[in-house]
Write a protein that holds these residues in place. Structure first.
Motif, PDB file in Angstrom:
ATOM      1  N   GLY A  78      43.733  46.988  45.495  1.00  0.00           N
ATOM      2  CA  GLY A  78      43.982  46.758  46.915  1.00  0.00           C
ATOM      3  C   GLY A  78      45.325  47.220  47.406  1.00  0.00           C
ATOM      4  N   GLY A  79      46.302  47.455  46.528  1.00  0.00           N
ATOM      5  CA  GLY A  79      47.588  47.998  46.950  1.00  0.00           C
ATOM      6  C   GLY A  79      48.314  47.117  47.944  1.00  0.00           C
ATOM      7  N   THR A  80      48.612  47.664  49.119  1.00  0.00           N
ATOM      8  CA  THR A  80      49.403  46.967  50.123  1.00  0.00           C
ATOM      9  C   THR A  80      48.813  45.619  50.481  1.00  0.00           C
ATOM     10  OG1 THR A  80      50.184  49.046  51.076  1.00  0.00           O
ATOM     11  CG2 THR A  80      50.319  47.124  52.478  1.00  0.00           C
ATOM     12  N   TYR A  81      47.502  45.520  50.518  1.00  0.00           N
ATOM     13  CA  TYR A  81      46.875  44.231  50.812  1.00  0.00           C
ATOM     14  C   TYR A  81      47.411  43.138  49.894  1.00  0.00           C
ATOM     15  CZ  TYR A  81      43.762  40.536  49.562  1.00  0.00           C
ATOM     16  OH  TYR A  81      43.294  39.311  49.187  1.00  0.00           O
ATOM     17  N   VAL A  82      47.500  43.425  48.595  1.00  0.00           N
ATOM     18  CA  VAL A  82      47.972  42.438  47.623  1.00  0.00           C
ATOM     19  C   VAL A  82      49.414  42.049  47.913  1.00  0.00           C
ATOM     20  CG1 VAL A  82      48.395  42.007  45.176  1.00  0.00           C
ATOM     21  CG2 VAL A  82      46.397  43.331  45.874  1.00  0.00           C
ATOM     22  N   TYR A  83      50.245  43.038  48.235  1.00  0.00           N
ATOM     23  CA  TYR A  83      51.664  42.778  48.446  1.00  0.00           C
ATOM     24  C   TYR A  83      51.903  41.955  49.711  1.00  0.00           C
ATOM     25  CZ  TYR A  83      51.183  47.047  45.660  1.00  0.00           C
ATOM     26  OH  TYR A  83      50.778  47.992  44.754  1.00  0.00           O
ATOM     27  N   LEU A  84      51.184  42.262  50.788  1.00  0.00           N
ATOM     28  CA  LEU A  84      51.346  41.507  52.032  1.00  0.00           C
ATOM     29  C   LEU A  84      50.808  40.091  51.885  1.00  0.00           C
ATOM     30  CD1 LEU A  84      50.415  44.140  54.781  1.00  0.00           C
ATOM     31  CD2 LEU A  84      52.629  43.673  53.720  1.00  0.00           C
ATOM     32  N   ARG A  85      49.734  39.954  51.155  1.00  0.00           N
ATOM     33  CA  ARG A  85      49.183  38.617  50.908  1.00  0.00           C
ATOM     34  C   ARG A  85      50.209  37.742  50.204  1.00  0.00           C
ATOM     35  NH1 ARG A  85      44.931  38.434  46.291  1.00  0.00           N
ATOM     36  NH2 ARG A  85      46.901  38.743  45.211  1.00  0.00           N
ATOM     37  N   LYS A  86      50.873  38.303  49.211  1.00  0.00           N
ATOM     38  CA  LYS A  86      51.855  37.540  48.449  1.00  0.00           C
ATOM     39  C   LYS A  86      53.103  37.226  49.269  1.00  0.00           C
ATOM     40  CE  LYS A  86      51.636  37.078  44.471  1.00  0.00           C
ATOM     41  NZ  LYS A  86      51.073  36.016  43.611  1.00  0.00           N
ATOM     42  N   PHE A 100      46.237  44.623  57.545  1.00  0.00           N
ATOM     43  CA  PHE A 100      46.376  45.840  56.736  1.00  0.00           C
ATOM     44  C   PHE A 100      45.014  46.406  56.378  1.00  0.00           C
ATOM     45  CE2 PHE A 100      46.027  47.727  52.542  1.00  0.00           C
ATOM     46  CZ  PHE A 100      46.669  48.923  52.812  1.00  0.00           C
ATOM     47  N   VAL A 101      44.110  45.545  55.905  1.00  0.00           N
ATOM     48  CA  VAL A 101      42.791  46.029  55.523  1.00  0.00           C
ATOM     49  C   VAL A 101      42.077  46.605  56.742  1.00  0.00           C
ATOM     50  CG1 VAL A 101      40.571  45.386  54.525  1.00  0.00           C
ATOM     51  CG2 VAL A 101      42.664  44.361  53.643  1.00  0.00           C
ATOM     52  N   TRP A 102      42.197  45.928  57.871  1.00  0.00           N
ATOM     53  CA  TRP A 102      41.608  46.414  59.119  1.00  0.00           C
ATOM     54  C   TRP A 102      42.120  47.822  59.437  1.00  0.00           C
ATOM     55  CZ3 TRP A 102      38.058  45.003  62.751  1.00  0.00           C
ATOM     56  CH2 TRP A 102      38.174  45.564  64.027  1.00  0.00           C
ATOM     57  N   ASP A 322      38.937  44.003  47.271  1.00  0.00           N
ATOM     58  CA  ASP A 322      39.818  42.963  46.771  1.00  0.00           C
ATOM     59  C   ASP A 322      40.104  41.929  47.854  1.00  0.00           C
ATOM     60  OD1 ASP A 322      41.383  42.344  44.244  1.00  0.00           O
ATOM     61  OD2 ASP A 322      42.938  42.114  45.765  1.00  0.00           O
ATOM     62  N   ALA A 323      40.252  42.405  49.096  1.00  0.00           N
ATOM     63  CA  ALA A 323      40.504  41.478  50.193  1.00  0.00           C
ATOM     64  C   ALA A 323      39.331  40.526  50.393  1.00  0.00           C
ATOM     65  CB  ALA A 323      40.775  42.264  51.476  1.00  0.00           C
ATOM     66  N   ALA A 324      38.126  41.043  50.343  1.00  0.00           N
ATOM     67  CA  ALA A 324      36.948  40.197  50.511  1.00  0.00           C
ATOM     68  C   ALA A 324      36.795  39.230  49.345  1.00  0.00           C
ATOM     69  CB  ALA A 324      35.697  41.064  50.643  1.00  0.00           C
ATOM     70  N   ARG A 325      37.122  39.685  48.160  1.00  0.00           N
ATOM     71  CA  ARG A 325      37.024  38.815  46.981  1.00  0.00           C
ATOM     72  C   ARG A 325      37.980  37.637  47.085  1.00  0.00           C
ATOM     73  NH1 ARG A 325      38.909  40.838  41.115  1.00  0.00           N
ATOM     74  NH2 ARG A 325      40.890  40.635  42.224  1.00  0.00           N
ATOM     75  N   ASP A 326      39.132  37.856  47.732  1.00  0.00           N
ATOM     76  CA  ASP A 326      40.111  36.785  47.928  1.00  0.00           C
ATOM     77  C   ASP A 326      39.949  36.078  49.264  1.00  0.00           C
ATOM     78  OD1 ASP A 326      41.199  37.216  45.483  1.00  0.00           O
ATOM     79  OD2 ASP A 326      42.958  38.303  46.189  1.00  0.00           O
ATOM     80  N   ARG A 327      38.811  36.298  49.918  1.00  0.00           N
ATOM     81  CA  ARG A 327      38.495  35.634  51.177  1.00  0.00           C
ATOM     82  C   ARG A 327      39.525  35.940  52.266  1.00  0.00           C
ATOM     83  NH1 ARG A 327      38.946  30.219  50.697  1.00  0.00           N
ATOM     84  NH2 ARG A 327      37.705  29.906  52.595  1.00  0.00           N
ATOM     85  N   PRO A 343      32.792  49.151  44.508  1.00  0.00           N
ATOM     86  CA  PRO A 343      32.559  48.444  45.765  1.00  0.00           C
ATOM     87  C   PRO A 343      31.642  49.228  46.695  1.00  0.00           C
ATOM     88  CG  PRO A 343      34.828  49.237  45.645  1.00  0.00           C
ATOM     89  CD  PRO A 343      34.173  49.627  44.367  1.00  0.00           C
ATOM     90  N   VAL A 344      30.436  48.773  46.867  1.00  0.00           N
ATOM     91  CA  VAL A 344      29.394  49.522  47.571  1.00  0.00           C
ATOM     92  C   VAL A 344      29.706  49.674  49.048  1.00  0.00           C
ATOM     93  CG1 VAL A 344      26.949  49.566  48.176  1.00  0.00           C
ATOM     94  CG2 VAL A 344      27.654  48.768  45.908  1.00  0.00           C
ATOM     95  N   LEU A 345      29.921  48.551  49.752  1.00  0.00           N
ATOM     96  CA  LEU A 345      30.083  48.607  51.201  1.00  0.00           C
ATOM     97  C   LEU A 345      31.384  49.285  51.604  1.00  0.00           C
ATOM     98  CD1 LEU A 345      28.727  47.902  53.835  1.00  0.00           C
ATOM     99  CD2 LEU A 345      29.831  45.650  53.766  1.00  0.00           C
ATOM    100  N   GLY A 346      32.456  49.070  50.822  1.00  0.00           N
ATOM    101  CA  GLY A 346      33.724  49.730  51.131  1.00  0.00           C
ATOM    102  C   GLY A 346      33.601  51.241  51.078  1.00  0.00           C
ATOM    103  N   LEU A 347      32.928  51.742  50.042  1.00  0.00           N
ATOM    104  CA  LEU A 347      32.732  53.184  49.899  1.00  0.00           C
ATOM    105  C   LEU A 347      31.850  53.727  51.018  1.00  0.00           C
ATOM    106  CD1 LEU A 347      33.018  55.823  48.325  1.00  0.00           C
ATOM    107  CD2 LEU A 347      31.113  55.082  46.866  1.00  0.00           C
ATOM    108  N   ALA A 348      30.771  53.018  51.333  1.00  0.00           N
ATOM    109  CA  ALA A 348      29.857  53.491  52.374  1.00  0.00           C
ATOM    110  C   ALA A 348      30.532  53.507  53.745  1.00  0.00           C
ATOM    111  CB  ALA A 348      28.615  52.602  52.405  1.00  0.00           C
TER     112      ALA A 348
END
Length: 481
Positions: A78-86, A100-102, A322-327, A343-348
Motif C-alpha cells: 500500500g505504500g503511502t497509505y500505510v505511512y499516512l495511516r500510521k 490517499f487511496v481515493w 491493503d486499505a480495504a483489508r484494514d477497513r 487484488p481483483v477489484l483494484g486491478l480491474a
C-alpha cells in the motif's frame, strides 16, 4: 523488520533486490523520456532543457529518501497509505489514508495512461497512416492485454518483469550509443539568447514546467514500496531498490537527453508535423543508423512502454487492497483472487481508469495529462508524506527504522520546495485546463465520500476514535472515547 516474516494477508515475500530494482527501473524508464524530451525542450525553449532532467532527478532523490525510510520501517502493501495511516491516526482517524487511496485510484492509472499514449505515438512511426480511431482502439487493446497478463501470481510476474527490464535497458542503451557515435556539439549546445536569464519570469515558468515533466519521468522509484508485503528482507531491499533505481535512471536520462540533442536539431522538436516531436528516439536512429535500425529500436521502445504500464498497474493495484483489508476503504477491494492471490477489484478498477485517461490524453495532449496527474498527487502524496515522516520522527522515536534518511531533514526540505513549485505553477503551465482547481475539487469529493463511508462504518467523526497498535506484522484497532 529487515527479516520480516510473510504478512498475513495472502501475499508472500518473493521479490529480491534485483527484481525489485528492475520493477522500479522498468516503471521509471518506460516511454517517459522518449516522449518528453521534445516537451522539455519546448518548456525551456532550447537545449538548456537538460536542467529539467537534473532538477527532476534531485527532487526524485530527495523524495526517494523519504520513501526509503518510511518503506523500510513499514513494509506493508500500500505504500503511502500505510505511512499516512500510521502518522495521522490519532488526529484525523482514517481520513488521510482514505484520501490517499481515493487520490491514488486516479493518479496511478493516469500515469499508466501516459505510457499507452506514448506507445501509440511511437507505433505511428512504424505505421504513418495510423488514424485517430485505430490508435484509440490499439491503446485500449494494450491496456486489456496488460490486465490479462497481471491476472496471475506474483512469481510469474517477477520473471516477466525481469525479461522486459532487459529489453528496456537494451533499447535505451542502443539509442544512447547511436547518438554518441554521431554526436555533434553544435546543436547540443546551441543555446538561444537569454537561455540562462535567471532573473526573468520566463525562465522560472519554464523551469517549473520542466520540473513537472522531469519528476514525471522519474516516477516509479516508489513502485516496490507499494509492494512492501511481497519484498524479501524489506528493511534492506526497499531502500536499496529505491536509491539504486534513481541513480541508475539519472545517469541514463542525462546521457539520453544530451545525446539526442547532439543528433537532432532541437528546432525540429517544436514542429508537431516532424517525427522528432512525436518519436524523437526513432528520429535519432534514422539520422544515425538508418531506417531499418530505427524500426527495430522503435519496436523495442514499444516493449519498454508496455513494461512500464505493466509494472505500474502491478504495484498500484495493491494500494486499495491493503486499505480495504484494514477497513479504511471500500470492503470489496480487500479480496484476493482465490487461486493466484492478487487484488481483483483494484486491478480491474485501475485498468478501467487507465482506459479513460488514455482517451483523455489522446484527445487533448500529453503535456496536459502529465500536468493533471502530477498536480493531483502533490497534496495527498508528495506533501502529506513529508508531513508523515516528520510526525513519526517526533511522535514515534522508538519505531524500528532499519534505514534512516541521510542528512535529515534536508532531503525533506528539498522535496517540499520542489512539490510546491510544481503545484504553484500548475495553472500557469496549463492555461485553460485548471489543474489546481481540478485537484482541489477531487480532494473535496474525496472528503464527501469519506464522510458517507465513515457514517456507514460508524467510525470517526461518526464514531469513537481509533488507533492502530502494532503487533508483529499485523495491526490491531483500539477504540477510544
Amino acid at each position: 523488520m529487515s527479516a520480516a516474516p510473510p504478512p498475513s494477508g495472502g501475499f508472500v515475500r518473493r521479490v529480491g533486490l534485483f527484481q525489485a530494482t528492475a520493477i522500479n527501473m522498468s516503471q521509471m524508464c518506460g516511454i517517459g523520456p522518449f516522449v518528453t524530451i521534445p516537451l522539455m525542450v519546448a518548456a525551456f525553449g532550447g537545449p538548456q532543457a537538460v536542467i529539467g532532467f537534473v532538477a527532476g532527478a534531485l527532487l526524485a532523490l530527495a523524495d526517494g529518501l523519504i520513501w526509503a525510510e518510511l518503506g523500510a520501517a513499514m513494509p506493508g502493501s500500500g505504500g503511502t497509505y500505510v505511512y499516512l495511516r500510521k502518522a495521522f491516526q490519532y488526529r484525523s482517524g482514517r481520513l488521510m489514508p482514505f484520501l490517499f487511496v481515493w487520490t491514488a485510484m486516479l493518479f496511478i492509472p493516469l500515469i499508466m495512461s501516459t505510457g499507452v499514449v506514448g506507445f501509440v505515438q511511437y507505433l505511428g512511426y512504424l505505421a504513418p497512416g495510423l488514424g485517430q480511431g485505430a490508435g484509440d482502439a490499439i491503446g485500449v487493446g494494450v491496456i486489456a492485454l496488460v490486465v490479462l497478463l497481471l491476472w496471475r501470481g506474483i512469481e510469474h510476474i517477477a520473471k516477466i518483469t525481469a525479461v522486459m527490464w532487459v529489453v528496456m535497458i537494451a533499447s535505451v542503451v542502443l539509442v544512447i550509443f547511436a547518438a554518441f557515435t554521431h554526436f555533434d556539439t553544435g546543436p547540443a549546445f546551441d543555446y538561444p539568447d537569454g537561455a540562462f536569464s535567471f532573473t526573468g519570469t520566463a525562465f522560472w515558468t519554464g523551469f517549473a514546467a520542466g520540473l513537472t515533466i522531469g519528476i514525471y519521468d522519474y516516477l516509479g522509484y516508489n513502485t516496490t514500496a507499494y509492494m512492501g508485503a511481497e519484498i524479501k528482507n524489506p528493511g534492506r531491499t526497499l531502500p536499496r531498490s529505491i536509491v539504486f533505481s534513481i541513480l541508475g535512471i539519472m545517469a541514463i536520462y542525462l546521457l539520453l537527453q544530451v545525446g539526442t540533442l547532439g543528433v537532432v536539431d532541437w528546432h525540429r522538436m517544436l514542429d508537431p508535423k516532424d517525427i522528432a516531436s512525436t518519436s524523437v528516439a526513432s528520429a535519432v536512429l534514422e539520422e544515425t543508423w538508418g531506417k531499418t535500425a530505427a524500426d527495430v529500436v522503435t519496436v523495442m521502445i514499444l516493449v519498454t512502454a508496455f513494461a512500464s504500464v505493466f509494472t505500474g498497474l502491478l504495484g498500484g493495484s495493491r494500494v486499495p487492497y491493503d486499505a480495504a483489508r484494514d477497513r479504511v476503504f471500500f470492503k470489496p477491494y480487500g479480496r484476493l483472487h482465490p487461486r493466484h492471490g492478487f487484488p481483483v477489484l483494484g486491478l480491474a478498477t485501475m485498468g478501467v481508469i487507465t482506459v479513460i485517461g488514455f482517451l483523455l490524453g489522446r484527445h487533448t495532449d500529453l503535456a496536459t495529462l502529465i500536468q493533471l496527474l502530477t498536480t493531483v498527487m502533490v497534496l495527498v502524496q508528495g506533501l502529506a508524506q513529508i508531513a508523515a515522516l516528520v510526525t513519526l520522527r517526533r511522535k514515534r522515536p522508538d519505531m524500528e527504522r532499519p534505514y534512516r534518511m541521510w542528512l535529515y531533514p534536508l532531503p525533506g526540505i528539498v522535496a517540499l520546495a520542489g512539490w510546491l513549485v510544481i503545484y504553484g505553477y500548475a495553472d500557469t503551465n496549463s492555461p485553460g485546463r485548471h489543474p489546481i482547481e481540478w485537484s482541489l475539487g477531487w480532494l473535496a469529493l474525496g472528503c464527501a465520500a469519506f464522510a458517507l463511508w465513515a457514517r456507514r462504518e460508524k467510525v470517526w467523526p461518526f464514531g469513537p476514535r481509533e488507533s492502530v497498535i502494532d503487533v508483529g506484522d499485523t495491526n490491531t484497532l483500539r477504540r477510544g472515547a
